[in-house]
Design a protein around this motif. Structure first.
Motif, PDB file in Angstrom:
ATOM      1  N   GLY A 142       0.795  -1.207   0.000  1.00 14.22           N
ATOM      2  CA  GLY A 142       0.000   0.000   0.000  1.00 14.22           C
ATOM      3  C   GLY A 142       0.833   1.264   0.000  1.00 14.22           C
ATOM      4  N   PHE A 143       0.422   2.218   0.805  1.00 11.62           N
ATOM      5  CA  PHE A 143       0.979   3.564   0.734  1.00 11.62           C
ATOM      6  C   PHE A 143       2.475   3.613   1.016  1.00 11.62           C
ATOM      7  N   GLU A 182      -4.400   5.750  -4.275  1.00  7.37           N
ATOM      8  CA  GLU A 182      -5.770   5.243  -4.208  1.00  7.37           C
ATOM      9  C   GLU A 182      -5.856   4.175  -3.119  1.00  7.37           C
ATOM     10  N   ARG A 183      -6.779   4.372  -2.178  1.00 10.94           N
ATOM     11  CA  ARG A 183      -6.941   3.428  -1.076  1.00 10.94           C
ATOM     12  C   ARG A 183      -7.538   2.104  -1.557  1.00 10.94           C
ATOM     13  N   GLU A 199     -11.044   0.903   2.702  1.00  7.17           N
ATOM     14  CA  GLU A 199     -10.270   2.119   2.424  1.00  7.17           C
ATOM     15  C   GLU A 199      -8.967   2.143   3.212  1.00  7.17           C
ATOM     16  N   ALA A 200      -8.211   1.075   3.094  1.00  7.32           N
ATOM     17  CA  ALA A 200      -6.919   0.974   3.782  1.00  7.32           C
ATOM     18  C   ALA A 200      -5.867   1.807   3.057  1.00  7.32           C
ATOM     19  N   TRP A 201      -5.009   2.413   3.838  1.00  2.96           N
ATOM     20  CA  TRP A 201      -3.853   3.120   3.293  1.00  2.96           C
ATOM     21  C   TRP A 201      -2.657   2.180   3.165  1.00  2.96           C
ATOM     22  N   TYR A 234      -6.540   2.620   8.097  1.00  5.06           N
ATOM     23  CA  TYR A 234      -7.690   2.515   7.188  1.00  5.06           C
ATOM     24  C   TYR A 234      -8.769   3.541   7.557  1.00  5.06           C
ATOM     25  N   ARG A 238      -7.226  12.035   4.030  1.00  8.73           N
ATOM     26  CA  ARG A 238      -5.854  12.368   3.635  1.00  8.73           C
ATOM     27  C   ARG A 238      -5.224  13.345   4.625  1.00  8.73           C
TER      28      ARG A 238
END
Length: 308
Positions: A142-143, A182-183, A199-201, A234, A238
């Protein structure tokens, strides 16, 4: 006593070369030295040097987290090899938790103590049919992996290292990535429980507390407890995520309701989105396809670090 220095002169955009030259001037014992020339070379050097050894040996790494990742990967499950580190990277998350050598005098003093080593765990992840990836510090999807990819593509880290601010490159990339990432949705399983996060980061898998150049993302992580700690961020805006990153240096992020901490010796992680980035010890390892099962385990007593 046999000692090998594995030196990454390019670590920290040239810091490795400077650290080695300064260290070398004060070494009085017999030693060997090998310089890494390309990605993965540290693993090859360590594996070849350790192969078939019948006596205790010390490998001293002069480099950053990436070089440490490679060398440890090359000596796992070899009880005769002890690893020491002289930090020379930009983030240096390993050096924030593990014992390290700070000068030649410490190394030579340690050599008089019969190479006493402490056994440490490593984490291991398998991304579907891909080859297993080891991690000493942490791995993630992810992020955090997206940020890692952006750092590797950008010249910003190079310029910040030039002025001694290399550790800020992660923070700058975080701010930039906030507006483009994008999550995703993700399922996390242990042997007897399952969680679904919308909607996890990111999902960070930690073997020690630090990542991203000093962010203490997983305060409870210990590299010798037979456990992996998983951190899921999650359902957070932002702007609020930026606040999380601002507080993580001081361990204040643990009070956010949008952050879940899990601990176990085995996890399965399934991403419900396509093309999510992944990393191991800050090394970008590729995109994950939707539905891929990420298997994360811990390998106990996998390598030895010098005991101060």
């Amino acid at each position: 006593m046999v000692v090998l220095f594995i030196v990454n002169e390019a670590a920290g955009n040239g810091k490795g070369k400077k650290v080695w030259r300064r260290l070398q001037q004060h070494l009085t014992m017999n030693y060997e030295v090998a310089f890494t020339k390309y990605e993965g070379h540290g693993l090859e050097i360590a594996r070849q040097w350790a192969h078939g050894t019948q006596t205790k040996k010390l490998i001293v790494i002069v480099g950053g987290d990436g070089t440490i990742h490679e060398v440890v990967s090359g000596v796992v499950h070899n009880d005769l090899i002890v690893v020491g580190v002289v930090r020379a990277g930009s983030g240096n998350d390993f050096a924030r938790y593990f014992p390290i050598f700070r000068n030649a005098k410490q190394i030579e003093s340690y050599l008089r103590n019969e190479l006493i080593g402490i056994s440490m765990d490593v984490g291991m992840i398998q991304l579907g049919t891909m080859q297993n990836k080891l991690f000493v510090n942490n791995a993630g999807i992810g992020f955090d992996a997206y940020v890692t990819k952006q750092i590797n593509k950008s010249r910003l880290k190079y310029y910040l290292n030039k002025i001694g601010l290399g550790k800020l490159s992660y923070a700058v990339a975080v701010v930039r990535g906030l507006f483009s990432f994008e999550r995703f949705n993700v399922t996390v399983r242990t042997n007897d429980q399952e969680w679904y996060f919308k909607e996890a980061w990111f999902v960070a898998m930690s073997n020690q507390p630090y990542f991203g150049g000093g962010m203490k993302i997983s305060p409870m992580s210990k590299p010798d407890d037979g456990k992996i700690e998983v951190t899921i961020v999650y359902g957070i805006s932002r702007l609020k995520l930026l606040l999380v990153f601002a507080t993580v240096f001081f361990e204040k992020h643990t009070s956010f309701k949008e952050i879940t901490f899990l601990q176990n010796n085995h996890f399965e992680i399934i991403v419900d989105s396509d093309k999510i980035d992944s990393h191991a010890d800050g090394n970008y390892i590729g995109e994950i396809e939707q539905g891929t099962i990420i298997d994360c385990t811990v390998k106990q007593h996998a390598w030895k670090i010098m005991d101060k």
